[in-house]
Structure formats: structure tokens, C-alpha cells
Design a protein around this motif. Sequence first.
Motif, mmCIF file in Angstrom:
data_model
loop_
_atom_site.group_PDB
_atom_site.id
_atom_site.type_symbol
_atom_site.label_atom_id
_atom_site.label_comp_id
_atom_site.label_asym_id
_atom_site.label_seq_id
_atom_site.Cartn_x
_atom_site.Cartn_y
_atom_site.Cartn_z
ATOM 1 N N GLU A 255 0.834 -1.207 0.000
ATOM 2 C CA GLU A 255 0.000 0.000 0.000
ATOM 3 C C GLU A 255 0.868 1.255 0.000
ATOM 4 O O GLU A 255 0.607 2.197 -0.770
ATOM 5 N N ARG A 256 1.909 1.258 0.821
ATOM 6 C CA ARG A 256 2.777 2.434 0.884
ATOM 7 C C ARG A 256 3.596 2.592 -0.396
ATOM 8 O O ARG A 256 3.800 3.710 -0.881
ATOM 9 N N ALA A 257 4.068 1.495 -0.963
ATOM 10 C CA ALA A 257 4.813 1.587 -2.214
ATOM 11 C C ALA A 257 3.933 2.104 -3.341
ATOM 12 O O ALA A 257 4.360 2.922 -4.176
ATOM 13 N N ARG A 258 2.695 1.660 -3.370
ATOM 14 C CA ARG A 258 1.799 2.058 -4.457
ATOM 15 C C ARG A 258 1.355 3.510 -4.358
ATOM 16 O O ARG A 258 0.820 4.067 -5.318
ATOM 17 N N GLN A 259 1.603 4.127 -3.203
ATOM 18 C CA GLN A 259 1.393 5.580 -3.126
ATOM 19 C C GLN A 259 2.305 6.312 -4.102
ATOM 20 O O GLN A 259 1.964 7.398 -4.575
ATOM 21 N N LEU A 260 3.474 5.724 -4.400
ATOM 22 C CA LEU A 260 4.365 6.355 -5.371
ATOM 23 C C LEU A 260 3.701 6.406 -6.741
ATOM 24 O O LEU A 260 3.726 7.451 -7.411
ATOM 25 N N GLU A 261 3.100 5.300 -7.159
ATOM 26 C CA GLU A 261 2.427 5.284 -8.455
ATOM 27 C C GLU A 261 1.257 6.268 -8.472
ATOM 28 O O GLU A 261 1.042 6.984 -9.456
ATOM 29 N N GLU A 262 0.521 6.325 -7.369
ATOM 30 C CA GLU A 262 -0.594 7.260 -7.287
ATOM 31 C C GLU A 262 -0.111 8.703 -7.399
ATOM 32 O O GLU A 262 -0.739 9.539 -8.072
ATOM 33 N N LYS A 263 1.012 8.999 -6.743
ATOM 34 C CA LYS A 263 1.550 10.364 -6.798
ATOM 35 C C LYS A 263 2.059 10.692 -8.203
ATOM 36 O O LYS A 263 1.869 11.814 -8.700
ATOM 37 N N ILE A 264 2.704 9.723 -8.864
ATOM 38 C CA ILE A 264 3.171 9.938 -10.232
ATOM 39 C C ILE A 264 1.990 10.261 -11.144
ATOM 40 O O ILE A 264 2.041 11.196 -11.957
ATOM 41 N N LEU A 265 0.898 9.510 -11.012
ATOM 42 C CA LEU A 265 -0.279 9.741 -11.853
ATOM 43 C C LEU A 265 -0.953 11.058 -11.501
ATOM 44 O O LEU A 265 -1.487 11.749 -12.389
ATOM 45 N N GLU A 266 -0.923 11.424 -10.230
ATOM 46 C CA GLU A 266 -1.513 12.698 -9.810
ATOM 47 C C GLU A 266 -0.737 13.877 -10.391
ATOM 48 O O GLU A 266 -1.323 14.834 -10.904
ATOM 49 N N VAL A 267 0.585 13.827 -10.305
ATOM 50 C CA VAL A 267 1.437 14.906 -10.811
ATOM 51 C C VAL A 267 1.477 14.894 -12.339
ATOM 52 O O VAL A 267 1.505 15.942 -12.990
ATOM 53 N N GLY A 268 1.493 13.676 -12.900
ATOM 54 C CA GLY A 268 1.651 13.492 -14.340
ATOM 55 C C GLY A 268 2.974 12.811 -14.622
ATOM 56 O O GLY A 268 4.033 13.372 -14.270
ATOM 57 N N PRO A 269 2.964 11.609 -15.219
ATOM 58 C CA PRO A 269 4.212 10.880 -15.468
ATOM 59 C C PRO A 269 5.233 11.684 -16.263
ATOM 60 O O PRO A 269 6.442 11.472 -16.107
ATOM 61 N N ASP A 270 4.773 12.603 -17.095
ATOM 62 C CA ASP A 270 5.685 13.400 -17.911
ATOM 63 C C ASP A 270 6.274 14.575 -17.137
ATOM 64 O O ASP A 270 7.054 15.357 -17.696
ATOM 65 N N LYS A 271 5.929 14.696 -15.851
ATOM 66 C CA LYS A 271 6.452 15.798 -15.036
ATOM 67 C C LYS A 271 7.344 15.312 -13.890
ATOM 68 O O LYS A 271 7.954 16.123 -13.194
ATOM 69 N N VAL A 272 7.411 13.999 -13.660
ATOM 70 C CA VAL A 272 8.169 13.459 -12.523
ATOM 71 C C VAL A 272 9.584 13.110 -12.962
ATOM 72 O O VAL A 272 9.781 12.359 -13.927
ATOM 73 N N ALA A 273 10.559 13.647 -12.246
ATOM 74 C CA ALA A 273 11.968 13.431 -12.574
ATOM 75 C C ALA A 273 12.564 12.258 -11.820
ATOM 76 O O ALA A 273 13.325 11.459 -12.383
ATOM 77 N N ALA A 274 12.246 12.138 -10.517
ATOM 78 C CA ALA A 274 12.940 11.145 -9.690
ATOM 79 C C ALA A 274 12.177 10.861 -8.409
ATOM 80 O O ALA A 274 11.324 11.663 -7.979
ATOM 81 N N PHE A 275 12.510 9.735 -7.824
ATOM 82 C CA PHE A 275 12.063 9.383 -6.477
ATOM 83 C C PHE A 275 13.310 9.202 -5.631
ATOM 84 O O PHE A 275 14.262 8.520 -6.042
ATOM 85 N N ILE A 276 13.349 9.823 -4.457
ATOM 86 C CA ILE A 276 14.491 9.718 -3.554
ATOM 87 C C ILE A 276 14.046 9.115 -2.238
ATOM 88 O O ILE A 276 12.993 9.470 -1.697
ATOM 89 N N ALA A 277 14.854 8.184 -1.719
ATOM 90 C CA ALA A 277 14.532 7.549 -0.441
ATOM 91 C C ALA A 277 15.775 6.906 0.145
ATOM 92 O O ALA A 277 16.706 6.536 -0.581
ATOM 93 N N GLU A 278 15.782 6.780 1.455
ATOM 94 C CA GLU A 278 16.806 6.003 2.153
ATOM 95 C C GLU A 278 16.389 4.537 2.120
ATOM 96 O O GLU A 278 15.230 4.219 2.412
#
Length: 463
Positions: free
Chosen positions: A205-228
Motif C-alpha cells: 500500500e505504501r509503495a503504491r502511493q508512489l504510483e498514485e503520486k506519479i499519476l496525480e502529478v503526471g508521469p511526464d512531469k516526474v523526474a525522480a524518487f528519492i529515499a533512504e
Amino acid sequence: MTLLSVNTPTEELRRVDAAHHMHPFTNNSELEDKGARIITRAEGCWLSDSEGNRILDAMAGLWCVNIGYGREELSQAAARQMSDLPYYNTFFQTSHVPAIALSAKLAELAPGDLNHVFFAGSGSEANDTNLRMVRTYWQAKGQPERNVIIGRWNGYHGSTVGAMSLGGMKGMHAQGGIVEGIEHIDQPNWWLEGGDMMPEEFGLERARQLEEKILEVGPDKVAAFIAEPVQGAGGVIVAPDSYWPEIQRIVDKYGILLIADEVICGFGRTGNWFATETLGLRPHIMTIAKGLSSGYQPIGGSIVCDEVAEVIGGVEFNHGYTYSGHPVACAVALENLRLLEEEKVIERVRDETGPYLKEKFEALVDHPLVGEAKIVGMMGSIALTPNKETRAVFAAEAGTVGFICRERCFSNNLIMRHVYDRMIISPPLVISKEEIDILIERARQSLDETHAILQEKGLMLAP
């Protein structure tokens, strides 16, 4: 003012410190009454203070003294380099031997095609570099609209404005605001936020929030995901096993860059050279610092994959620091890596002391205050709770109990930090089994004393 030294009385050192020294992450006004703890010497895993206490450092300074304190080899490496070339910059098509040698060594150690290094003076600076680098990368590829970077709430990537923006510490965001174009998703902290979900379900569920955020922002606008790979300053949060494979699937699907912040996790902390190896990740950029020099010199950097480096190399990247690739810092880092490698420190963590610490540390879960004990290699945390079954938080303000426990640890000559009501450790990688026993004994004693204080004050209550 009289010349100060380690022989100056403690009260005078505290007075001058409170009068002139502004401490990081500190309410400095509190030092006027209490005064700072003055550390005067260190050796191996042990600190000495101005009052003669000998303290087991279960945090390796700030997660960084992987090789332990007092290694003469590193002092000698610094002295030799200072005699030969104390400083020169690496701007404008100029280089020097320590920077060349260290970048080649890091390319050898790093997994996959991470073969290029952009040096900085710290992890914070390196993450500022990453912010500009990924945006420049997409600009150079003709996609300047791809400038949004996604991080995680409660993640930590440093305290410069850019690095702090990438991180998700809301208290830091409140002091000065954040850089535009940064979004955040929730952290994979099952203990605190998992509710009725099983850990594996929660991880997905937490990982899939990344996909939801990418779709919310727009895949053509997302540059990177950063995490420890393992959240450090957020409380040593170890994600459920389902989390990272799903994150990797998502970044691959949408073609965004993955930045693994290895500032804490790198150079043996998880039992491999890098936590991306421990977790099977394929990052485009890794942020490094801390264990790179074991804290003996300030140095950090970004290890960059072939494809990103090729694109960045095709433009004039107007970025850098006076101390990027500082020759003394590079020489010390090289010697530190040599010691870690030749003394097989990381193999010992993976095969011997790491498993031993894991067994002892996880056994703390039998304490009435401890609801969860999580550890990977040489970084671990325990969640303090008034009710193990419900994973309840305390009725007292968050962090109250953790602070009490931290103070008991200090009183018992053990450096163990708290993040709200989680207690965290990250000892030097050279810690022995005998010293692990002392760590656990003092931790348990501190937990016992904390429990007694909570019962006395009526704080063993859930909301």
C-alpha cells in the motif's frame, strides 16, 4: 580569553560554549543552565568526556565512525596529503590524484553501472547536487517539464534548503519553507501507521502511493524518487519485505530516476558495501557521505550511473563546491576504504557481529516497554509503547518517553538516540561481541529505569 584545552575545567568550557557556540538541532538557550557534554577523547567504540566518564558510543558519532575512533592510519594519511597537496579545486578541467583514485575506487565498489562520482562536502550537499542534477538531466534530454522529485514524509536527506526539501521532516519545512517542485508520500512505518493491515499488505500500500503520486502529478512531469533504503533519522524504519520490489517496479514502469540515499546505510552499515545490494535495488544515483571517511574528514558525493553521467557530461553542469574532491578528504577516505576492505570489517558485520547483535537486540522485545525491535546489520531501533498488543502510543506528548530513556542511557554512559518514542542504535562496525553485550546490558538497564520513572509519574498510559 584564556587558551582553552582538554584540561580546562568543565564548567568554564560549558560557559564559553554556551556564550559563543551555536549548536545544530539544539535549543541553545537550554545550554545556559545545563551546559553541553564535553567530549575530549575517543578510541575504538568509546568516548571520554571532560568529567572522566567512559561512554560506549552506540551511534558511531552521527552514524559515521564505521572504522572506529583513533585509527592512526587515517591521521597519517591526512598528514601525508597535507604535506604534498593540502588543497586544490577540481573546477575547470583540473584534477588531482586523490580525487582520481577515490572516484575509481568507488566505481569499483558500487554495484551495477554506478561508475561516476560527483564529490561534495557532505550528504546534504550531495543531495542538493542530486536535485540539480536530475533536473539538468531531463532538461538536456529535451524534457524540462520533468522537474518534480518525490520523497517521503519523515525521510531525511540533510539540512540545507534543497536537501531538507527533499526530506519529509515537517518541523524542518516550517523553518524557512521548501523548494518548489517537491512532493511526498507516506513512509513505510508499519508499527506506527499500519493499522489492521499485515506488514506485507501495508508495504504494498505504501509503495503504491508512489504510483498514485506519479499519476496525480503526471508521469511526464516526474523526474525522480528519492529515499533512504532504511530510514535513519526518521527512526531506523525498516520497510516490510514487499515494499522495495514494488518501488523498483514502479520507477521502472514510469522511467523515472531512483536516488538511493546511502549516506547512513552505505559502507557496511547493513552488512554489504551498500544497502542497495542488501535490498536488491537498482538506483540511478546513490548519495554517499558519513562512512565514506568514517567521519574523519568531511566528504560526500553522488555515485552516478553511466547513462545519467553521459547526459550530464554533455553539458556544462554549472554546479560544484569549493571543497568538492578536497585532496585531504579524498586521501583519508581512500585509507578508510582500504582498512574496511583489508580488515574484512564488512564481512565480519555480515557473518559474525551483525547476527550476534541482531539476536541480542531483538531479545529486548521481552521488556514491558518494548513493542518492536527492528535491526538490519548495524542499525536498529526499538519502539516504546504502553501496550504491545495494540501498538499504542503514549498519552504523553510524542517524544516525552523517548527523551526520558535517552537521558537514562546518557546517565548509564551509553549513547543511544531517540526519535520521538523510538530508541535507535548505529554502533561502529568494529564493535566486538563483548562490547555488544555491554551495549545490551546498559540499554536494558536504561529501559528498566525508564519504566520505573513512567510508573512513578503515571505516564504508562495510552491515549
